[in-house]
Scaffold this active site. Structure first.
Site, PDB file in Angstrom:
ATOM      1  N   CYS A 155       0.672  -8.874  12.326  1.00 18.57           N
ATOM      2  CA  CYS A 155      -0.183  -8.004  11.523  1.00 18.57           C
ATOM      3  C   CYS A 155      -1.225  -8.805  10.769  1.00 18.57           C
ATOM      4  CB  CYS A 155       0.701  -7.249  10.539  1.00 18.57           C
ATOM      5  SG  CYS A 155      -0.256  -6.302   9.387  1.00 18.57           S
ATOM      6  N   ASP A 196      -5.456   0.135   0.215  1.00 16.02           N
ATOM      7  CA  ASP A 196      -6.306   0.540   1.346  1.00 16.02           C
ATOM      8  C   ASP A 196      -7.747   0.822   0.919  1.00 16.02           C
ATOM      9  OD1 ASP A 196      -4.080   0.250   2.888  1.00 16.02           O
ATOM     10  OD2 ASP A 196      -3.595   2.377   2.997  1.00 16.02           O
ATOM     11  N   LYS A 212      -4.519  10.210   7.671  1.00 18.01           N
ATOM     12  CA  LYS A 212      -3.897   9.402   8.734  1.00 18.01           C
ATOM     13  C   LYS A 212      -2.439   9.080   8.396  1.00 18.01           C
ATOM     14  CE  LYS A 212      -4.354   4.665   8.893  1.00 18.01           C
ATOM     15  NZ  LYS A 212      -3.151   3.880   9.149  1.00 18.01           N
ATOM     16  N   ASN A 213      -2.218   8.555   7.182  1.00 19.73           N
ATOM     17  CA  ASN A 213      -0.880   8.033   6.896  1.00 19.73           C
ATOM     18  C   ASN A 213       0.154   9.134   6.670  1.00 19.73           C
ATOM     19  OD1 ASN A 213      -1.818   5.497   7.335  1.00 19.73           O
ATOM     20  ND2 ASN A 213      -2.027   4.940   5.173  1.00 19.73           N
ATOM     21  N   ARG A 250      -9.217   3.830  14.662  1.00 22.52           N
ATOM     22  CA  ARG A 250      -7.787   4.118  14.482  1.00 22.52           C
ATOM     23  C   ARG A 250      -7.571   5.069  13.309  1.00 22.52           C
ATOM     24  NH1 ARG A 250      -5.364  -0.048  12.212  1.00 22.52           N
ATOM     25  NH2 ARG A 250      -3.764   1.487  11.907  1.00 22.52           N
ATOM     26  N   ARG A 298       4.960  -8.636   7.573  1.00 20.10           N
ATOM     27  CA  ARG A 298       5.200  -7.187   7.504  1.00 20.10           C
ATOM     28  C   ARG A 298       6.611  -6.858   7.992  1.00 20.10           C
ATOM     29  NH1 ARG A 298       0.271  -3.030   8.821  1.00 20.10           N
ATOM     30  NH2 ARG A 298       1.245  -1.271   7.798  1.00 20.10           N
ATOM     31  N   PRO A 299       7.608  -7.252   7.186  1.00 23.59           N
ATOM     32  CA  PRO A 299       8.993  -7.044   7.609  1.00 23.59           C
ATOM     33  C   PRO A 299       9.389  -5.570   7.584  1.00 23.59           C
ATOM     34  CG  PRO A 299       8.929  -7.852   5.345  1.00 23.59           C
ATOM     35  CD  PRO A 299       7.509  -7.811   5.825  1.00 23.59           C
ATOM     36  N   ILE A 300      10.508  -5.244   8.269  1.00 22.59           N
ATOM     37  CA  ILE A 300      11.010  -3.862   8.198  1.00 22.59           C
ATOM     38  C   ILE A 300      12.466  -3.851   7.713  1.00 22.59           C
ATOM     39  CG2 ILE A 300       9.439  -2.871   9.917  1.00 22.59           C
ATOM     40  CD1 ILE A 300      11.920  -2.955  11.836  1.00 22.59           C
ATOM     41  N   ASP A 301      12.826  -4.909   6.955  1.00 26.45           N
ATOM     42  CA  ASP A 301      14.199  -5.008   6.471  1.00 26.45           C
ATOM     43  C   ASP A 301      14.609  -3.802   5.630  1.00 26.45           C
ATOM     44  OD1 ASP A 301      12.169  -6.249   4.769  1.00 26.45           O
ATOM     45  OD2 ASP A 301      13.799  -6.634   3.368  1.00 26.45           O
ATOM     46  N   GLN A 302      13.686  -3.237   4.860  1.00 25.05           N
ATOM     47  CA  GLN A 302      14.053  -2.100   3.999  1.00 25.05           C
ATOM     48  C   GLN A 302      14.295  -0.826   4.832  1.00 25.05           C
ATOM     49  OE1 GLN A 302      14.654  -2.661   0.617  1.00 25.05           O
ATOM     50  NE2 GLN A 302      14.371  -4.725   1.434  1.00 25.05           N
ATOM     51  N   ARG A 307       1.151   0.491  14.430  1.00 23.92           N
ATOM     52  CA  ARG A 307       2.261   0.004  13.628  1.00 23.92           C
ATOM     53  C   ARG A 307       3.191   1.136  13.179  1.00 23.92           C
ATOM     54  NH1 ARG A 307       3.568  -5.089  12.188  1.00 23.92           N
ATOM     55  NH2 ARG A 307       5.227  -4.667  10.739  1.00 23.92           N
TER      56      ARG A 307
END
Ligand code: EPU
Length: 434
Positions: free
Chosen positions: A117, A305, A22-23, A397, A122-126, A93
């Site tokens: 989440c 996971d 999946k990932n 999912r 669950r930031p996306i700053d990076q 996501r």
């Protein structure tokens, strides 16, 4: 609404074949946008996150042709829409990979901010740091992220935290940027290597994926390719634990045993027998299961996971086990459900103390996220009596026909539809993915 109904207590035996990861798939499908020609992607799992990725590609103008159960031809040459709206993005996501892919190809992207989440902050700053480093400006308004660049230029990116998503997005955005991009403190998961291999098979020049420094020399164009997604490490690990929890004997096929090393080592400590072959692994139990301690960390450590699944197994082991979550803020929400099945677990922040009772009892429970759902299935298989699991859309999912594969192994599991109650239908219309 669907639920799983499991009559527990049956040993799993026989063979199961693992699907594509999946990932990896949720990054490789958007990555096709970067190609100037059609691509064929094989070993794609049949899961709802993949269906959403394909739907987004179609809405953008890509032509998607189904070639078989798990392979697709995707022609991205007519893409004319650079926006992923909230309605679609909230369902998955990983829709944030469309940011990197669209930016890398068209120098612009507009994608809804990922929503709340269940795993915690669950930031996306990076991700944004990486896009800025190679020359993109971003604005956040009305819940949308807009990226724009006159030109993308290679640069040095140092991540403050090890992030799978930010590492993948940096590769997507930089593969065509002019000059050299160096990503430091990169994530090393197998799906990072898979995305790099895919981009390289289209003519990209990415070196070092799988180590913490990745070097990308930008290329002008990427061409079509045929590429098979790697097997899903977490699906394989989940079946390993399901086999162990039922004291079964299962041959798990289509795996890369090297990707399963941290899981294998931990299971052996618990008393599970494991034999590795080239692309399969046999798991069986013929003695008692014993306590251990587990701490999740980024690859090559024990994967977060797999944390709910191994914690479930440890409820069946003798003695006191400690499970420490080292990646997510909140990944113990499933514990309340396991307690309803008789588990003795106490949680303090990121640490769970499990008193192995050796047995679980069936109960009605709810999946709160994908891996929590997998853990409850394992619990239901090992428990005495009947377990009913609601909110299984989380499981669908990320697991390709989980109940069908388990039935083949002898499990008594059925997917049953039941009418939604009025109050629930409002809830389910808000379904948000992790
Ligand atoms: N983080 C930041 N800033 C960022 C990005 C991440 O602070 O910009 C933090 C997160 O808050 C978290 C840590 O870094 O504490 C790791 O997050 P990461 O970015 O690695 O996670 P992700 O890319 O969002 C992927 C998987 C998850 C898996 C994690 C960790 C996909 C689509 N999702 O998420 O998978 O748990 O890596 O391995 O690849 C799952 O499959 O069940 C699942 C949740």
């Amino acid at each position: 609404m669907d639920k799983f109904v499991i009559k527990g207590g049956r040993r799993l035996t026989g063979e199961v074949t693992i699907s594509g990861a999946k990932n990896a798939a949720v990054a490789i499908l958007p990555a096709v946008i970067l190609s100037d020609e059609p691509c064929i992607i094989e070993n794609v799992p049949s899961i709802s996150d993949v269906n959403i990725s394909l739907r987004i590609l179609k809405e953008m103008g890509a032509e998607v042709t189904v070639l078989g159960k798990d392979s697709y031809r995707i022609d991205p040459t007519h893409i004319n829409n650079f926006c992923v709206p909230y309605e679609t993005a909230r369902k998955m996501r990983a829709s944030y990979y469309f940011l990197g892919a669209l930016l890398g190809k068209f120098n612009k992207a507009r994608v809804s901010m990922p929503g709340g989440c269940p795993l915690g902050d669950r930031p996306i700053d990076q991700h944004l740091k990486a896009f800025s480093a190679i020359g993109a400006d971003y604005t956040l308004s009305q819940g949308m992220i807009d990226l724009r660049a006159d030109k993308l230029t290679g640069s040095q990116i140092f991540f403050d935290v090890v992030s799978v998503g930010a590492t993948m997005n940096a590769m997507l955005a930089a593969v065509k940027a002019e000059g050299l991009t160096i990503i430091e403190n990169a994530a090393k998961e197998p799906h990072i290597v898979d995305l790099a291999n895919f981009l390289n098979s289209m003519g990209g020049n990415i070196m070092g994926a799988g180590t913490d420094v990745i070097k990308i020399r930008g290329v002008e164009r990427l061409h079509g390719t045929t590429y098979a997604v790697i097997p899903d490490q977490i699906e394989a690990g989940t079946f390993m634990i399901a086999a162990a929890a039922t004291k079964g004997d299962v041959l798990i096929k289509n795996v890369i045993p090297k990707h399963l090393e941290s899981i294998t080592k931990k299971l052996e400590k618990i008393g599970v027998n494991i034999e590795q072959f080239d692309d399969s692994i046999r798991v069986w139990v013929d003695g008692p299961l014993v306590k251990t301690s587990v701490k999740t960390t980024p690859h090559p450590g024990f994967p977060t996971d797999m944390q709910p699944q191994i914690a479930t197994l440890l409820t069946l082991a003798e003695g006191t086990s400690i499970v420490t979550e080292g990646v997510w803020e909140q990944r113990f929400r499933y514990v309340d459900e396991l307690r309803r099945m008789g588990a003795d677990i106490s949680v303090d922040g990121k640490v769970a103390v499990i008193e192995g009772t050796g047995k679980l009892m069936g109960a009605p429970v709810k999946a709160c996220d994908l891996r929590a759902g997998a853990a409850l299935i394992i619990a239901g298989l090992a428990a005495s009596g009947i377990t009913e699991i609601e909110d299984i859309y989380h499981v669908e999912r990320g697991y390709d026909c989980m109940e069908g594969k388990l039935r083949e192994l002898g499990a008594d599991i059925e997917k049953v539809s039941f009418p939604e109650e009025a109050s629930d239908s409002e809830e389910s219309s808000k379904k948000t993915a992790v």
